[in-house]
Design an enzyme around this catalytic site. Structure first.
Site, short mmCIF file in Angstrom:
data_model
loop_
_atom_site.label_atom_id
_atom_site.label_comp_id
_atom_site.label_asym_id
_atom_site.label_seq_id
_atom_site.Cartn_x
_atom_site.Cartn_y
_atom_site.Cartn_z
N CYS A 147 0.80 -1.23 0.00
CA CYS A 147 0.00 0.00 0.00
C CYS A 147 0.83 1.28 0.00
O CYS A 147 0.72 2.09 -0.92
CB CYS A 147 -0.94 0.00 1.20
SG CYS A 147 -1.98 -1.47 1.22
N LYS A 156 3.02 2.01 -3.17
CA LYS A 156 2.16 2.19 -4.34
C LYS A 156 1.35 3.49 -4.25
O LYS A 156 1.25 4.24 -5.22
CB LYS A 156 1.23 0.99 -4.43
CG LYS A 156 0.22 1.03 -5.53
CD LYS A 156 -0.45 -0.32 -5.68
CE LYS A 156 -1.39 -0.65 -4.54
NZ LYS A 156 -2.64 0.10 -4.55
C1 UGA Z 1 -1.69 0.65 5.42
C2 UGA Z 1 -2.53 1.61 6.27
O1 UGA Z 1 -2.02 1.63 7.61
C3 UGA Z 1 -4.00 1.19 6.27
O2 UGA Z 1 -4.78 2.14 7.00
C4 UGA Z 1 -4.48 1.13 4.82
O3 UGA Z 1 -5.85 0.74 4.74
C5 UGA Z 1 -3.63 0.13 4.07
O4 UGA Z 1 -2.25 0.58 4.11
C6 UGA Z 1 -4.12 0.07 2.64
O5 UGA Z 1 -3.98 1.06 1.91
O6 UGA Z 1 -4.76 -0.93 2.26
P1 UGA Z 1 -0.57 -1.76 5.80
O7 UGA Z 1 0.12 -1.55 4.49
O8 UGA Z 1 -1.25 -3.06 6.05
O9 UGA Z 1 -1.70 -0.63 6.03
O10 UGA Z 1 0.54 -1.62 6.93
P2 UGA Z 1 0.93 -0.54 8.05
O11 UGA Z 1 0.63 -1.10 9.38
O12 UGA Z 1 0.40 0.78 7.74
O13 UGA Z 1 2.52 -0.52 7.88
C7 UGA Z 1 3.13 -0.06 6.66
C8 UGA Z 1 4.64 -0.07 6.80
O14 UGA Z 1 5.08 0.95 7.65
C9 UGA Z 1 5.22 -1.38 7.36
O15 UGA Z 1 6.34 -1.74 6.57
C10 UGA Z 1 5.64 -1.04 8.76
O16 UGA Z 1 6.72 -1.81 9.21
C11 UGA Z 1 6.02 0.43 8.60
N1 UGA Z 1 5.90 1.23 9.85
C12 UGA Z 1 4.68 1.43 10.41
C13 UGA Z 1 7.05 1.79 10.41
O17 UGA Z 1 8.17 1.62 9.89
N2 UGA Z 1 6.92 2.57 11.53
C14 UGA Z 1 5.72 2.80 12.11
O18 UGA Z 1 5.68 3.52 13.13
C15 UGA Z 1 4.58 2.21 11.54
#
Ligand code: UGA
Length: 462
Positions: free
Chosen positions: A292, A295
């Site tokens: 997500c 992209k």
């Molecule tokens: C993300 C959004 O959080 C959702 O709200 C959204 O619906 C989704 O994309 C989507 O567009 O479908 P997701 O990709 O499942 O969800 O994962 P996240 O929990 O957001 O994490 C994304 C990335 O950021 C991961 O690689 C995670 O390790 C990283 N991250 C997250 C960090 O490096 N630091 C943080 O503090 C939080």
């Protein structure tokens, strides 16, 4: 529930939504073009790992309410609402490939009954909805239909929880009655959540143990955000871009922390305590990946370019993110010297914990870069081993547990913060490893404790 629903696409969004709506009592067709995926769902399970989802799929299948199918002809003609939950993978130039969006629209144009509501849950660039409406009108002049944008905010790893516990419902479109109908569907989800009996159904456990607020106490109506079509489309990508920006910002500050003896975890705790900023998504580390953020960020940059708007701020966020791999390697080299021939154990390959998804995983990028540096790698992930093999360098030796992975290693990297790794008894590692370097690439380990055990410790910004 008298309504029949078709959900096109069986990914994280499509299958989770379909399984939950079928548990509430809707008749739900879950449609995919992939025979193998449909067969797996028919057998009562998901084809990807998502905490708690299998129970909902199984109950949906057993009740007969969840109907997996390859056929638009079987599903769309009897449906009152069609949700499009198809993938929009990115093209080489960073723009999303909308082929699946238009083939879902084609199925509506071809098979839908009059007054169907077509709901777009897939993430699309702002302006796509109008094009889809025109496309359907051109294909079928006689069809009366409404088009609603209903962006999805669930995150992988907590898909079931997020779908059940609606924190905001964004619906955008021109037809008030259709907006009302879609709102009613999600209101039944909210009512369902409040009536859950956890003792009856193992799948609910995931929902209750997630640690987030279990039942949202804000009245449902106050969580509904109705907008025009374009605003709803833009809310989704803007939210993801902003979260990515927050992480990249934290990572930039982390580099300054490394130079100044500040601890980025402490800094972000203090900064995030300001409610205007908030603590979420300020965890510094290896950076963001997944299907997500990368992209959606490139999609936003791309769509802005079409209007001659340079999203420099997002380009900077991408650069900051990309830089984290070399930054980590550089830190390792400062302690280990040349990495050639060094034995390095990588714990965690998925793009984040709680999922088998490895798309744009920073952990895999780091592992492959270490192979390029001629290090000898072993790796383990609790759920993503099979998926990881598609992009992980073939020379990486895949192991079945933590101990086998770290045996004889000069350094161990926590690349993805699975709780198995955070809860591991690190004093056991001492005798297994040949070196003593722990690389905490997600900043989640207890630095002091590890140092007391005699390890060298590298984090990012601490
Ligand atoms: C993300 C959004 O959080 C959702 O709200 C959204 O619906 C989704 O994309 C989507 O567009 O479908 P997701 O990709 O499942 O969800 O994962 P996240 O929990 O957001 O994490 C994304 C990335 O950021 C991961 O690689 C995670 O390790 C990283 N991250 C997250 C960090 O490096 N630091 C943080 O503090 C939080």
């Amino acid at each position: 529930m008298s309504k029949t629903i078709s959900i096109v696409g069986t990914g994280y969004v499509g299958l989770t939504t379909a399984a939950i709506l079928s548990n509430i009592g809707y008749k739900v067709y879950t449609i995919d073009v992939d025979q193998k995926k449909i067969d797996t769902i028919k057998s009562g399970k998901s084809f990807f790992y998502e905490d708690g989802l299998d129970d909902f799929v199984k109950k949906g299948i057993d009740s007969g309410n969840l109907i997996p199918t390859l056929s638009y002809e079987e599903s769309i003609p009897t449906s009152d609402i069609v949700f499009s939950c198809v993938g929009t993978p990115d093209r080489e130039d960073g723009s999303p490939n909308l082929d699946y969006i238009f083939s879902a629209a084609q199925s509506v144009a071809q098979y839908a009954k009059q007054n169907i509501i077509f709901v777009q849950k897939s993430t699309v660039p702002v302006g796509t909805g109008r094009k889809v409406i025109e496309f359907i009108k051109n294909k079928n002049h006689d069809l009366q239909f409404s088009y609603i944008s209903n962006p999805e905010f669930l995150a992988e790893g907590s898909a079931v929880f997020d779908t059940l516990n609606i924190d905001r419902l964004v619906i955008g479109g021109d037809n008030t009655e259709a907006l009302e109908e879609v709102q009613k569907v999600f209101e039944t989800v909210d009512t369902f959540v409040k009536s859950l009996d956890t003792t009856k159904f193992a799948g609910y456990a995931a929902f209750y143990k997630s640690g987030k607020e279990v039942i949202n106490s804000t009245p449902f109506i106050e969580r509904v955000i109705r907008t025009n079509l374009e605003s709803a489309e833009l809310i989704k990508v803007t939210a993801n871009a902003f979260l990515a920006l927050k992480i990249s910002f934290a990572n930039s500050i982390a580099k300054l922390c490394d130079e100044t003896n500040a601890d980025v975890n402490e800094v972000m705790h203090g900064v995030g305590a300001d409610h205007r900023i908030g603590k979420a998504f300020l965890y510094a580390g290896l950076g963001w990946g997944g299907g997500c953020f990368p992209k959606d960020v490139s999609g936003l940059v791309n769509v802005a370019k079409n209007y001659d708007i340079e999203m420099d701020i997002m380009n900077a966020a991408v650069d900051a993110n990309d830089s984290m791999i070399d930054y980590m390697i550089h830190k390792m080299e400062s302690l280990l010297g040349n990495l050639e021939g060094k034995k390095i154990a990588v714990l965690g390959l998925s793009f984040k914990p709680g999922t088998s998804d490895v798309r744009k995983s920073q952990s895999i990028k780091l592992a492959n870069k270490l192979v390029y540096k001629k290090a000898h790698l072993s790796a383990f992930d609790p759920q993503a081993m099979e998926e990881a093999q598609k992009t992980l360098d073939v020379s990486v030796s895949l192991k079945e547990n933590i101990n086998d992975t770290i045996k004889d290693a000069d350094a161990v990297i926590i690349a993805t913060e699975w709780k198995e790794f955070l809860n591991y008894n690190w004093s056991d590692a001492k005798s297994l490893m040949s070196g003593k370097l722990i690389v905490d690439a997600r900043n989640r380990l207890n630095k002091k404790e590890l140092k007391n055990l005699g390890f060298d410790y590298i984090g990012i910004g601490r």
